[in-house]
Design a protein around this motif. Sequence first.
Motif, PDB file in Angstrom:
ATOM      1  N   ILE A   1      39.468  33.259  35.465  1.00  0.00           N
ATOM      2  CA  ILE A   1      39.979  34.187  36.483  1.00  0.00           C
ATOM      3  C   ILE A   1      41.202  33.597  37.174  1.00  0.00           C
ATOM      4  O   ILE A   1      42.207  34.286  37.388  1.00  0.00           O
ATOM      5  CB  ILE A   1      38.879  34.543  37.495  1.00  0.00           C
ATOM      6  CG1 ILE A   1      37.717  35.261  36.799  1.00  0.00           C
ATOM      7  CG2 ILE A   1      39.434  35.388  38.636  1.00  0.00           C
ATOM      8  CD1 ILE A   1      38.098  36.549  36.121  1.00  0.00           C
ATOM      9  N   TYR A   2      41.143  32.304  37.522  1.00  0.00           N
ATOM     10  CA  TYR A   2      42.280  31.687  38.202  1.00  0.00           C
ATOM     11  C   TYR A   2      43.497  31.596  37.283  1.00  0.00           C
ATOM     12  O   TYR A   2      44.635  31.741  37.752  1.00  0.00           O
ATOM     13  CB  TYR A   2      41.899  30.313  38.740  1.00  0.00           C
ATOM     14  CG  TYR A   2      40.903  30.372  39.882  1.00  0.00           C
ATOM     15  CD1 TYR A   2      40.837  31.466  40.730  1.00  0.00           C
ATOM     16  CD2 TYR A   2      40.016  29.335  40.107  1.00  0.00           C
ATOM     17  CE1 TYR A   2      39.928  31.528  41.761  1.00  0.00           C
ATOM     18  CE2 TYR A   2      39.107  29.377  41.151  1.00  0.00           C
ATOM     19  CZ  TYR A   2      39.069  30.476  41.972  1.00  0.00           C
ATOM     20  OH  TYR A   2      38.166  30.531  43.003  1.00  0.00           O
ATOM     21  N   GLN A   3      43.293  31.393  35.982  1.00  0.00           N
ATOM     22  CA  GLN A   3      44.415  31.403  35.045  1.00  0.00           C
ATOM     23  C   GLN A   3      45.022  32.797  34.950  1.00  0.00           C
ATOM     24  O   GLN A   3      46.245  32.943  34.873  1.00  0.00           O
ATOM     25  CB  GLN A   3      43.972  30.924  33.668  1.00  0.00           C
ATOM     26  CG  GLN A   3      43.761  29.444  33.580  1.00  0.00           C
ATOM     27  CD  GLN A   3      43.193  29.019  32.228  1.00  0.00           C
ATOM     28  OE1 GLN A   3      42.863  29.856  31.395  1.00  0.00           O
ATOM     29  NE2 GLN A   3      43.061  27.718  32.030  1.00  0.00           N
ATOM     30  N   ALA A   4      44.185  33.823  34.970  1.00  0.00           N
ATOM     31  CA  ALA A   4      44.693  35.195  34.946  1.00  0.00           C
ATOM     32  C   ALA A   4      45.502  35.488  36.207  1.00  0.00           C
ATOM     33  O   ALA A   4      46.558  36.139  36.142  1.00  0.00           O
ATOM     34  CB  ALA A   4      43.542  36.184  34.813  1.00  0.00           C
ATOM     35  N   LEU A   5      45.050  34.986  37.348  1.00  0.00           N
ATOM     36  CA  LEU A   5      45.803  35.196  38.588  1.00  0.00           C
ATOM     37  C   LEU A   5      47.114  34.415  38.577  1.00  0.00           C
ATOM     38  O   LEU A   5      48.105  34.870  39.158  1.00  0.00           O
ATOM     39  CB  LEU A   5      44.944  34.809  39.791  1.00  0.00           C
ATOM     40  CG  LEU A   5      43.781  35.765  40.078  1.00  0.00           C
ATOM     41  CD1 LEU A   5      42.882  35.209  41.162  1.00  0.00           C
ATOM     42  CD2 LEU A   5      44.274  37.138  40.458  1.00  0.00           C
ATOM     43  N   GLU A   6      47.160  33.272  37.911  1.00  0.00           N
ATOM     44  CA  GLU A   6      48.418  32.536  37.763  1.00  0.00           C
ATOM     45  C   GLU A   6      49.408  33.311  36.893  1.00  0.00           C
ATOM     46  O   GLU A   6      50.610  33.304  37.152  1.00  0.00           O
ATOM     47  CB  GLU A   6      48.167  31.147  37.170  1.00  0.00           C
ATOM     48  CG  GLU A   6      47.509  30.183  38.126  1.00  0.00           C
ATOM     49  CD  GLU A   6      48.358  29.895  39.342  1.00  0.00           C
ATOM     50  OE1 GLU A   6      49.593  29.740  39.186  1.00  0.00           O
ATOM     51  OE2 GLU A   6      47.791  29.830  40.442  1.00  0.00           O
ATOM     52  N   ILE A   7      48.900  33.989  35.857  1.00  0.00           N
ATOM     53  CA  ILE A   7      49.767  34.821  35.014  1.00  0.00           C
ATOM     54  C   ILE A   7      50.336  35.974  35.833  1.00  0.00           C
ATOM     55  O   ILE A   7      51.519  36.321  35.719  1.00  0.00           O
ATOM     56  CB  ILE A   7      48.991  35.325  33.788  1.00  0.00           C
ATOM     57  CG1 ILE A   7      48.679  34.155  32.852  1.00  0.00           C
ATOM     58  CG2 ILE A   7      49.768  36.407  33.039  1.00  0.00           C
ATOM     59  CD1 ILE A   7      47.725  34.494  31.733  1.00  0.00           C
ATOM     60  N   ILE A   8      49.496  36.552  36.689  1.00  0.00           N
ATOM     61  CA  ILE A   8      49.975  37.627  37.579  1.00  0.00           C
ATOM     62  C   ILE A   8      51.061  37.081  38.496  1.00  0.00           C
ATOM     63  O   ILE A   8      52.070  37.744  38.742  1.00  0.00           O
ATOM     64  CB  ILE A   8      48.807  38.214  38.394  1.00  0.00           C
ATOM     65  CG1 ILE A   8      47.878  39.006  37.490  1.00  0.00           C
ATOM     66  CG2 ILE A   8      49.318  39.103  39.521  1.00  0.00           C
ATOM     67  CD1 ILE A   8      46.621  39.494  38.175  1.00  0.00           C
TER      68      ILE A   8
END
Length: 78
Positions: free
Chosen positions: A43-50
């Motif tokens: 989830i935190y990696q996905a938020l970094e992509i965002i």
Amino acid sequence: MSRKGTSKIRKVEPDTLYNNVLVAKIINATMHDGKRTAAEKQIYQALEIIKKDFPKEPEIEVFQRAMENIKPKIEVRP
């Protein structure tokens, strides 16, 4: 019939990094076999992509708008 009575509804605690309940619920939903750290990483990696795609806006606001867009507009009742 159960003799224990009704169970209490547990309150979801906010996550540690963003202090947001919605992010904590998504982490809980993606968790498999109790592996919270693996779900948090994803989830935190996905938020970094965002964050990389939308540098001017906070990633939590973009995430919340995305969640608003995917939920149904009206309640469907049987």
